[in-house]
Design an enzyme around this catalytic site. Structure first.
Site, short mmCIF file in Angstrom:
data_model
loop_
_atom_site.label_atom_id
_atom_site.label_comp_id
_atom_site.label_asym_id
_atom_site.label_seq_id
_atom_site.Cartn_x
_atom_site.Cartn_y
_atom_site.Cartn_z
N GLY A 226 0.70 -1.13 -0.12
CA GLY A 226 0.01 0.04 0.07
C GLY A 226 0.82 0.95 0.12
O GLY A 226 2.07 1.24 -0.44
N SER A 227 0.34 2.26 0.54
CA SER A 227 1.15 3.49 0.67
C SER A 227 2.19 3.79 1.67
O SER A 227 2.10 2.87 2.57
CB SER A 227 0.45 4.74 0.76
OG SER A 227 -0.32 4.69 2.30
N GLY A 231 2.09 2.29 5.46
CA GLY A 231 3.27 1.28 5.73
C GLY A 231 3.93 1.58 6.88
O GLY A 231 4.23 0.57 7.78
N CYS A 283 2.51 -0.30 -8.82
CA CYS A 283 3.68 0.49 -8.21
C CYS A 283 4.78 0.57 -9.03
O CYS A 283 5.69 1.38 -8.85
CB CYS A 283 3.90 -0.52 -7.15
SG CYS A 283 2.75 -1.14 -6.21
N GLU A 463 9.25 -9.71 -2.13
CA GLU A 463 8.25 -10.55 -2.50
C GLU A 463 8.76 -11.55 -3.81
O GLU A 463 9.87 -10.98 -4.42
CB GLU A 463 7.14 -9.78 -3.14
CG GLU A 463 6.55 -8.65 -2.30
CD GLU A 463 5.22 -8.90 -1.77
OE1 GLU A 463 4.93 -9.78 -1.45
OE2 GLU A 463 4.57 -7.88 -1.71
C1 UN1 Z 1 2.32 -3.78 -8.41
O1 UN1 Z 1 1.80 -2.98 -9.28
O2 UN1 Z 1 2.27 -3.68 -7.34
O3 UN1 Z 1 5.96 -5.62 -12.55
C2 UN1 Z 1 2.70 -5.11 -8.92
C3 UN1 Z 1 4.88 -5.67 -12.60
C4 UN1 Z 1 3.82 -6.59 -12.19
C5 UN1 Z 1 3.45 -6.59 -10.96
C6 UN1 Z 1 3.14 -5.10 -10.27
N1 UN1 Z 1 4.32 -7.89 -12.73
O4 UN1 Z 1 4.47 -4.68 -13.17
#
Ligand code: UN1
Length: 494
Positions: A226-227, A231, A283, A463
């Site tokens: 999340g943010s 966090g 992200c 992760e």
């Molecule tokens: C995310 O946006 O938190 O590398 C995960 C990527 C994807 C996973 C993104 N396999 O853009």
């Protein structure tokens, strides 16, 4: 209307309060279903079930745990299209990307299933005679998993699969905006034969249900995406409530660097995909392009041409390139940043407003937006917008580009386009992000490599891949002395 209850101790159950809320399609406001609106009392029940189940699950042979995960992967393969369609309706991303999201869950399930027959420790010589030394991984206990809405299948499985293969049990609190996808995932695990209590699902808001999980004395680990703000709260609260283990994945402000020797058309493909795929709500999304000045104008023209052709719409339609944002509040936040960018003196090139034409007015759509002549310290070049807004930042040299890349609080993903292998390797060394791409955009991480980032993107955990095993296990070092006498390490072997 279909109702989605919690899943506790192998039973689908209403929230104790009986309260419910609705899941809404962000493309058109359609109500997709009703969902249990839980409270701390439901968290208590779920944690209790997970705690009981841990006693037997931790002793269940890991290869057998792996078989359940393998079956879950097979069921996901079978149900992939159904899950992808619901994912598009509930979250908004276009169907090919929704299929990719489900595929990523399938990939991690197969990968972690195989870890059931590995989970390697180390066997090493002892410094003393007649003494045996090795290390093994042990599960941690009850794991609280708090996930975002942007990857509603991939991210929960990134967290659950390593947790489960190592023998932990799970309480899963999915994002409030994508509850149906969470139910489908739990259904898959149930069909795969996960024993009761091993995975529990509790719906509800972060500030009540998430908070209860973070504070719960019998939860040993919180895995949160999340943010940064949330966090930090998770980390502090978890430390105060039992020194829980915490793994955090908190976003990015990712850049694509385009050097003057780059293949510009290739770079444009990567930029469009990374900036506007998932409507910028990854992200890993590229929200900055750092470009050498000599090619800045040309790159801008090529980008404008491509951005103007992007078609907004319902992600289920084949004609759609860019789906809606998750809700109108997110759209308003994106627009707020666009206003900030204009005030800061960046040049708005294209986009810059909500899309309200025809059917689009029913959903949370925003026009793909490009700013040029952005300075590295402007807010639109520093803060995570999480939407279809891209900032072009001109620089003179590669060294300056790398410095600009590294000068944000986040450090998740970065990319460089160049044909010069020497420059590429310098960049690989100096780009301070957890993921680096050469001649590809910032998105598209594969599940068997570590995923996570430097600085405020996280707290040092990763992760996926082998690294995820570290996050969900304790190392136990074992010494067996078969000499029959007292042997003192560091003393008797001088
Ligand atoms: C995310 O946006 O938190 O590398 C995960 C990527 C994807 C996973 C993104 N396999 O853009």
């Amino acid at each position: 209307m279909k109702f989605y209850p919690n899943y506790i101790d192998g039973q689908w159950v209403e929230a104790k309060s009986g309260r419910r809320y609705q899941s809404i399609n962000p493309a058109n406001g359609e109500v997709l279903g009703e969902v249990a609106l839980s409270g701390p009392e439901d968290v208590d029940a779920a944690v209790e079930a997970a705690r009981k189940a841990f006693e037997s699950w931790r002793l269940y042979p890991a290869p057998k745990r792996g078989e359940i995960l393998f079956r879950a992967a097979e069921i996901l393969v079978r149900r992939k299209e159904e899950l992808a369609r619901m994912l598009t309706r509930e979250m908004g991303k276009v169907l090919p990307e929704a299929r990719g999201d489900v595929q990523e869950a399938i990939d991690i399930a197969y990968y972690m299933a195989a870890e059931g027959r590995r989970q390697f420790g180390h066997t090493v010589p002892s410094e003393l005679p007649d003494k045996f030394a090795f290390s093994v991984r042990e599960p941690i206990g009850v794991v609280g998993i708090i996930t975002p809405w942007n990857f509603p299948t991939a991210i929960p499985f990134w967290k659950m699969m390593p947790a489960l293969i190592l023998g932990n049990t799970v309480v899963f609190k999915p994002a409030s905006d994508t509850p149906i996808m969470a139910a489908l995932l739990v259904e898959v695990l149930e069909e795969a034969g996960i024993p009761k209590g091993v995975v529990n699902l509790v719906y509800g808001p972060g500030d009540t249900v998430g908070e209860a999980l973070i504070r719960h004395p019998h939860v040993q680990l919180i895995s949160f995406t999340g943010s940064v703000e949330s966090g930090k709260h998770v980390a502090v609260t978890a430390a105060q409530h039992g020194m829980k283990r915490v793994t955090l994945e908190l976003g990015g402000k990712n850049a694509i660097i385009v050097l003057e020797d780059a293949n510009l058309d290739l770079a444009v493909d990567g930029i469009i995909w990374s900036a506007f795929g998932t409507t910028g709500q990854r992200c890993t999304a590229a929200s900055r392009v750092i470009v050498q000045r000599s090619v800045a104008k040309k790159l801008e023209e090529k980008l404008v041409e491509r951005i103007s052709k992007l078609r907004l719409g319902d992600g289920l339609l084949e004609t759609t390139d860019v789906g809606p944002l998750i809700h109108t509040r997110a759209r308003d936040k994106v627009h707020m940043y666009v206003e900030i960018g204009k005030q800061e003196g960046a040049r708005l090139v294209v986009g810059g407003e909500p899309a309200m034409e025809g059917e689009l007015a029913k959903g949370a759509f925003y026009k793909p937006t490009l700013f040029a002549e952005v300075k590295p310290d402007m807010r639109i070049a520093q803060e995570e917008i999480f939407g279809p807004v891209l900032a072009l930042i001109p620089v003179d040299t590669m060294e300056e580009a790398i410095k600009v890349n590294n000068s944000v609080q986040y450090g998740l993903s970065s990319a460089m386009y160049t044909q010069d292998v020497n420059k590429a390797f310098k960049a690989i060394r100096d780009l301070a992000t957890g993921i680096v791409y050469i001649n590809a955009g910032t998105i598209g991480a594969e599940i068997h490599l570590p995923f996570g980032g430097y600085r405020n993107t996280g707290n040092g955990h990763r992760e996926a891949g082998q690294a995820a095993l570290d996050a969900y296990s304790e190392w136990k070092s074992v010494y067996v002395d078969y000499s029959g006498r007292l042997q003192r390490a560091q003393i008797d072997n001088q």
